[in-house]
Design a protein around this motif. Sequence first.
Motif, PDB file in Angstrom:
ATOM      1  N   CYS A  80       7.310  70.898  67.963  1.00  6.66           N
ATOM      2  CA  CYS A  80       6.913  71.788  69.063  1.00  6.66           C
ATOM      3  C   CYS A  80       7.065  71.110  70.424  1.00  6.66           C
TER       4      CYS A  80
ATOM      5  N   CYS B  29       2.839  76.546  67.944  1.00  2.00           N
ATOM      6  CA  CYS B  29       2.636  77.001  66.558  1.00  2.00           C
ATOM      7  C   CYS B  29       1.187  77.362  66.266  1.00  2.00           C
TER       8      CYS B  29
ATOM      9  N   CYS C  81      -2.067  73.656  68.979  1.00  2.00           N
ATOM     10  CA  CYS C  81      -0.736  73.596  69.567  1.00  2.00           C
ATOM     11  C   CYS C  81      -0.423  74.908  70.285  1.00  2.00           C
TER      12      CYS C  81
ATOM     13  N   CYS D 247       1.265  70.043  69.062  1.00  2.00           N
ATOM     14  CA  CYS D 247       1.066  69.239  67.861  1.00  2.00           C
ATOM     15  C   CYS D 247       2.073  68.089  67.842  1.00  2.00           C
TER      16      CYS D 247
HETATM   17 ZN   LIG Z   1       3.046  72.922  66.997  1.00  2.00          ZN
END
Ligand SMILES: [Zn+2]
Length: 119
Positions: free
Chosen positions: A21, A99, A96, A17
């Motif tokens: 991250c 996450c 992602c 994302c």
């Molecule tokens: Zn993420």
Amino acid sequence: MKTWTVVGYSFDADIYCDGVCIIRALGEIGPVVYERAKLITDVTMRFKGAATVEEALKVIAERRGIDPDNERSYDSGDFPKVIFADEEFPDYCPRCALCRGVLDGFDPEDYGDASGSDE
Ligand SMILES: [Zn+2]
């Protein structure tokens, strides 16, 4: 959403994302910092006061001798490449790798993915 809006990054065969991250994926912050990084500034302040993830990535690229403005000059296995809002993902909903958040502008339901975006 404007098509040139950055919604995420591809790096080393994974998707990330547009949050912290990708900084974590690059190994620039440890898990503890990552877990408590609710505000982007908590992390990006470490990179010459960069205010956004994009700016932080530029600082990291500079350190690694990579030109982030010329994506053809490097491999996505070495440094992240941006994913724009108009990029097409015909086969799966882009999430992602860290996450599991769905990239902005994509709807899991469009992919018959009933599990929603909170997983
Ligand atoms: Zn993420």
